[in-house]
Design a protein around this motif. Structure first.
Motif, PDB file in Angstrom:
ATOM      1  N   THR A 158       0.842  -1.198   0.000  1.00 49.35           N
ATOM      2  CA  THR A 158       0.000   0.000   0.000  1.00 49.35           C
ATOM      3  C   THR A 158       0.876   1.246   0.000  1.00 49.35           C
ATOM      4  OG1 THR A 158      -1.793  -1.140   1.147  1.00 49.35           O
ATOM      5  CG2 THR A 158      -1.788   1.264   1.259  1.00 49.35           C
ATOM      6  N   GLN A 159       1.913   1.256   0.827  1.00 54.44           N
ATOM      7  CA  GLN A 159       2.833   2.392   0.852  1.00 54.44           C
ATOM      8  C   GLN A 159       3.487   2.583  -0.507  1.00 54.44           C
ATOM      9  OE1 GLN A 159       5.482   1.354   4.080  1.00 54.44           O
ATOM     10  NE2 GLN A 159       4.157   2.276   5.617  1.00 54.44           N
ATOM     11  N   GLU A 160       3.888   1.493  -1.140  1.00 55.18           N
ATOM     12  CA  GLU A 160       4.506   1.571  -2.467  1.00 55.18           C
ATOM     13  C   GLU A 160       3.525   2.151  -3.482  1.00 55.18           C
ATOM     14  OE1 GLU A 160       6.459  -1.381  -5.840  1.00 55.18           O
ATOM     15  OE2 GLU A 160       6.327  -2.074  -3.769  1.00 55.18           O
ATOM     16  N   CYS A 161       2.278   1.737  -3.421  1.00 54.13           N
ATOM     17  CA  CYS A 161       1.260   2.285  -4.328  1.00 54.13           C
ATOM     18  C   CYS A 161       1.118   3.794  -4.144  1.00 54.13           C
ATOM     19  CB  CYS A 161      -0.092   1.617  -4.087  1.00 54.13           C
ATOM     20  SG  CYS A 161      -0.210  -0.077  -4.673  1.00 54.13           S
ATOM     21  N   LEU A 162       1.123   4.237  -2.902  1.00 42.04           N
ATOM     22  CA  LEU A 162       0.991   5.675  -2.635  1.00 42.04           C
ATOM     23  C   LEU A 162       2.208   6.443  -3.136  1.00 42.04           C
ATOM     24  CD1 LEU A 162      -0.626   5.575   0.921  1.00 42.04           C
ATOM     25  CD2 LEU A 162      -1.744   6.070  -1.272  1.00 42.04           C
ATOM     26  N   THR A 190       7.653   5.242   3.848  1.00 45.03           N
ATOM     27  CA  THR A 190       7.835   4.784   5.218  1.00 45.03           C
ATOM     28  C   THR A 190       7.067   5.640   6.218  1.00 45.03           C
ATOM     29  OG1 THR A 190       9.509   4.200   6.866  1.00 45.03           O
ATOM     30  CG2 THR A 190       9.896   6.210   5.599  1.00 45.03           C
ATOM     31  N   THR A 191       6.790   5.039   7.358  1.00 45.21           N
ATOM     32  CA  THR A 191       6.314   5.789   8.522  1.00 45.21           C
ATOM     33  C   THR A 191       7.453   5.929   9.538  1.00 45.21           C
ATOM     34  OG1 THR A 191       5.523   3.765   9.571  1.00 45.21           O
ATOM     35  CG2 THR A 191       3.923   5.005   8.252  1.00 45.21           C
ATOM     36  N   LEU A 211       5.223   9.113   5.286  1.00 40.42           N
ATOM     37  CA  LEU A 211       3.807   8.991   5.618  1.00 40.42           C
ATOM     38  C   LEU A 211       3.566   9.215   7.109  1.00 40.42           C
ATOM     39  CD1 LEU A 211       3.121   5.816   3.483  1.00 40.42           C
ATOM     40  CD2 LEU A 211       2.104   8.079   3.097  1.00 40.42           C
ATOM     41  N   PRO A 212       2.346   9.644   7.475  1.00 40.90           N
ATOM     42  CA  PRO A 212       2.007   9.735   8.904  1.00 40.90           C
ATOM     43  C   PRO A 212       2.055   8.347   9.550  1.00 40.90           C
ATOM     44  CG  PRO A 212       0.368  10.872   7.557  1.00 40.90           C
ATOM     45  CD  PRO A 212       1.260  10.110   6.615  1.00 40.90           C
ATOM     46  N   TRP A 220      -3.119   8.436   5.854  1.00 40.08           N
ATOM     47  CA  TRP A 220      -2.312   8.410   4.640  1.00 40.08           C
ATOM     48  C   TRP A 220      -3.010   9.065   3.460  1.00 40.08           C
ATOM     49  CZ3 TRP A 220      -0.202   2.701   4.507  1.00 40.08           C
ATOM     50  CH2 TRP A 220       0.671   2.520   5.587  1.00 40.08           C
ATOM     51  N   LEU A 221      -4.280   8.751   3.292  1.00 41.74           N
ATOM     52  CA  LEU A 221      -5.029   9.217   2.135  1.00 41.74           C
ATOM     53  C   LEU A 221      -6.406   9.655   2.604  1.00 41.74           C
ATOM     54  CD1 LEU A 221      -4.469   9.346  -0.941  1.00 41.74           C
ATOM     55  CD2 LEU A 221      -5.591   7.135  -1.140  1.00 41.74           C
ATOM     56  N   VAL A 222      -6.783  10.883   2.260  1.00 37.87           N
ATOM     57  CA  VAL A 222      -8.068  11.427   2.676  1.00 37.87           C
ATOM     58  C   VAL A 222      -8.912  11.665   1.427  1.00 37.87           C
ATOM     59  CG1 VAL A 222      -9.215  13.346   3.843  1.00 37.87           C
ATOM     60  CG2 VAL A 222      -7.004  12.508   4.695  1.00 37.87           C
TER      61      VAL A 222
END
Length: 170
Positions: free
Chosen positions: A7-11, A65-66, A104-105, A111-113
C-alpha cells in the motif's frame, strides 16, 4: 488484501505519477527484473516540432515509510545499506540517480483522505542525490535529507536540468 508495504509503495508511485505528470516529464516504473532502481524520469523536449525523449534520463529509487523523523532542518531515515550502496556506487559517466522518500504519517488512516472536492495524500516526498563512499554497514545507513528537498514540479525540473548539465560537463 495487499500488505501495508505494498500500500505504501502504491501511494509513493501515485505521488511520483502526479508530480511527473504536472511537470510534463515522462517516466517509467520498474522493469522486468529489479536490479536496484524503481524507475526512471525521461524529460521530453520538442525537436523539429515533435515531442521526443531528451536523452537525459534520471534513475530513481523510491521508498515509502512511517519510520522517519524530523531533526531540525533534516529528515532522518534509516535506509537499507544495499540501497545506499546502489545509489552512491554510480560512476560519474553513468546516468544519475536520486532517492525519493515518501514520509507517511504514523497513523495509516491519515495516509489518504477522500473528500468530494479533493483527494489528499498526506505528508510529502523528499529527494536526495546521495554521494560518498559505500557503507560497510550490513543492515542500514542513517541518512539526513534537507527538508528543503521537497519533491515538487519545480524541484523535479531542476533535478533533471542538473542531470543534463552534469552529463554535458557544464
Amino acid at each position: 488484501m495487499i500488505t501495508k508495504q505494498h500500500t505504501q509503495e502504491c501511494l509513493s508511485r501515485a505521488f511520483i505519477h502526479a508530480v511527473a505528470g504536472r511537470a510534463g516529464v515522462n517516466f517509467n516504473l520498474g522493469s522486468a527484473f529489479d536490479y536496484g532502481f524503481d524507475g526512471q524520469f525521461r524529460p521530453v523536449k520538442i525537436r523539429n516540432g515533435r515531442r521526443n525523449d531528451s536523452g537525459f534520463p534520471l534513475d530513481f529509487q523510491l521508498k515509502a515509510t512511517t519510520d522517519w523523523e524530523h531533526d531540525g532542518e533534516f529528515v532522518v531515515y534509516d535506509l537499507e545499506a544495499k540501497t545506499y550502496n546502489d545509489l552512491v556506487g554510480r560512476e560519474p559517466a553513468e546516468i544519475g540517480a536520486v532517492l525519493i522518500l515518501l514520509c507517511l504519517p504514523k497513523d495509516e488512516a491519515e495516509w489518504l483522505v477522500f473528500q468530494e472536492d479533493r483527494l489528499e495524500l498526506r505528508r510529502c516526498c523528499y529527494w536526495e542525490r546521495l554521494v560518498g563512499a559505500p557503507t560497510d554497514n550490513v543492515e542500514t545507513k542513517r541518512i539526513r535529507i534537507p527538508r528543503t528537498n521537497l519533491l515538487t514540479v519545480e524541484s523535479l525540473n531542476a533535478i533533471l536540468d542538473h542531470e543534463r548539465f552534469r552529463r554535458l560537463g557544464l
